[in-house]
Design an enzyme around this catalytic site. Structure first.
Site, short mmCIF file in Angstrom:
data_model
loop_
_atom_site.label_atom_id
_atom_site.label_comp_id
_atom_site.label_asym_id
_atom_site.label_seq_id
_atom_site.Cartn_x
_atom_site.Cartn_y
_atom_site.Cartn_z
N CYS A 1 0.84 -1.20 0.00
CA CYS A 1 0.00 0.00 0.00
C CYS A 1 0.87 1.25 0.00
O CYS A 1 1.81 1.37 0.79
CB CYS A 1 -0.92 0.00 1.23
SG CYS A 1 -2.03 1.43 1.28
N CYS B 1 -0.60 5.87 6.34
CA CYS B 1 -1.38 5.88 7.58
C CYS B 1 -0.51 5.40 8.74
O CYS B 1 0.05 4.30 8.71
CB CYS B 1 -2.60 4.99 7.43
SG CYS B 1 -3.65 5.45 6.03
N CYS C 1 -1.10 1.85 10.56
CA CYS C 1 -1.29 0.65 9.75
C CYS C 1 0.01 -0.08 9.45
O CYS C 1 0.97 0.51 8.93
CB CYS C 1 -1.99 1.01 8.44
SG CYS C 1 -2.42 -0.44 7.45
N CYS D 1 -16.70 -9.67 5.54
CA CYS D 1 -16.06 -8.42 5.15
C CYS D 1 -14.87 -8.68 4.24
O CYS D 1 -13.87 -9.26 4.69
CB CYS D 1 -15.61 -7.65 6.39
SG CYS D 1 -16.94 -7.38 7.60
N CYS E 1 -19.90 -7.19 3.04
CA CYS E 1 -19.34 -5.85 3.20
C CYS E 1 -18.01 -5.80 2.48
O CYS E 1 -17.17 -6.69 2.67
CB CYS E 1 -19.17 -5.51 4.68
SG CYS E 1 -18.46 -3.87 4.98
N CYS F 1 -20.87 1.83 6.09
CA CYS F 1 -20.21 1.43 7.33
C CYS F 1 -18.98 2.32 7.49
O CYS F 1 -18.15 2.39 6.58
CB CYS F 1 -19.81 -0.05 7.25
SG CYS F 1 -18.78 -0.64 8.61
N ARG G 1 -20.05 -1.56 16.66
CA ARG G 1 -19.29 -2.80 16.64
C ARG G 1 -17.97 -2.65 17.41
O ARG G 1 -17.18 -1.75 17.12
CB ARG G 1 -18.98 -3.21 15.20
CG ARG G 1 -18.33 -4.58 15.07
CD ARG G 1 -17.98 -4.91 13.63
NE ARG G 1 -19.03 -4.49 12.74
CZ ARG G 1 -18.82 -4.04 11.49
NH1 ARG G 1 -17.60 -3.98 11.01
NH2 ARG G 1 -19.83 -3.68 10.74
#
Length: 336
Positions: free
Chosen positions: A67, A71, A74, A111, A144, A204, A274
């Site tokens: 990626c 961030c 992460c 998900c 999802c 979401c 959640r």
């Protein structure tokens, strides 16, 4: 004798009352002696809308690492030095097999997650074909997708394939966003959530608590998600992975995590709250208390960190007297 939290719960149930910033911060900083009455007030709201049902969600990390985003939380980002497994997009049969496994542990929501800024066409095609096959086998499973920032028409294609819900977390407040990442903007994240709402997909969007934010930042996260009208709100607690910029950050105590969940329930009373990533390491022995405010959990492993054994989660629900919510996501749940 009604407590101040009981009075707030009554106002929230009766008129969808929105807490003031002062009331919200008072919850986050409440003394430990208030915790049980705060949980009781939150449970009144949770029970009013959801009874004692708990939704189970399971993640599959279909693409790991690789990626280009920066961030700070992460392990998969370009700036991370964490020793994680890295691989390109899984094959369709692997994704479909993951859905079969999710079904065996009563996870009603599956998900499909992929790292990266957003999906390229080849990756999107794999997800689309996987979703079609999963829905053909199990029409009641809620799918999802969490694939990053979407380009024009990608949301519509996912909707047509059968994707019920799309996750794209705000992660933090608008004011704190640049302290966490600079490779995309807060507006980019909001824009993707709005895009999936327009396509008719249930939105979401959630947060990560414990990234050196202020109490006011936490309040703004909860209120921003109310304005965004996210149907499902994952509340993650930072599990600071070695090799990431937030390595060594340990700001969340079990009691504070419970206060945060109570706050999110009170500000977003009708939404699925959640308990998500980091619940095991941050809530520790107090995990069961979280479900007096929340009505949904992830089971199994997360993206790059391990979760609790599925059997332990199921046992926790049984011990609490709660039941697994197996109701599929219906059109009535999508209010946009």
């Amino acid at each position: 004798m009604m407590t101040k939290y009981d009075e707030l719960a009554t106002k929230i149930i009766d008129s969808n009352y929105l807490l003031t910033d002062e009331e919200a911060i008072e919850i986050l900083t409440s003394p430990k002696e208030d915790l049980l009455v705060l949980l009781q007030a939150s449970y009144r709201i949770r029970h009013h809308y959801f009874g004692n049902k708990v939704k189970l969600n399971m993640i599959i990390n279909t693409k790991s690492g690789l990626c280009a985003e920066n961030c700070g939380y992460c392990a998969q980002s370009i700036i991370s030095k964490a020793p994680i497994e890295k691989y390109a997009m899984m094959k369709q049969e692997e994704i479909v097999e993951g859905a079969r496994r999710a079904s065996t542990v009563q996870a009603g929501t599956y998900c499909i997650v992929a790292s990266g800024r957003g999906p390229v066409n080849r990756e999107l095609e794999i997800v689309i074909n996987s979703v079609k096959e999963i829905k053909a086998e199990n029409p009641n499973m809620t799918i999802c997708a969490c694939l990053g920032i979407l380009k024009p028409d990608q949301a519509e294609r996912l909707k047509e394939a059968g994707v019920d819900r799309y996750n794209h977390n705000l992660n933090t407040s608008e004011n704190h966003h640049e302290s966490i990442t600079t490779s995309h903007t807060y507006t980019d994240r909001v824009g993707t959530v709005e895009k999936v709402k327009t396509a008719g997909i249930s939105p979401c969007s959630g947060v990560i608590i414990g990234m050196r934010e202020t109490f006011q930042d936490v309040v703004q996260m909860a209120k921003s998600l109310r304005v965004l009208d996210a149907d499902s709100i994952p509340v993650n607690f930072l599990n600071a992975v070695d090799g990431t910029p937030l390595e060594g950050t340990k700001e969340v105590t079990p009691l504070y995590a419970l206060r945060v969940l109570c706050l999110f329930r009170m500000i977003n009373p009708t939404k699925e709250i959640r308990v998500s990533g980091g619940r095991e390491v941050n809530l520790r022995s107090l995990q069961p208390f979280s479900l007096y405010a929340a009505n949904s959990i992830f089971i199994g492993d997360y993206l790059t960190t391990e979760g609790q054994e599925e059997s332990s989660d199921i046992q926790m629900l049984e011990d609490l007297g709660f039941e697994v919510d197996l109701e599929p996501l219906t059109k009535d749940c999508v209010t946009h």
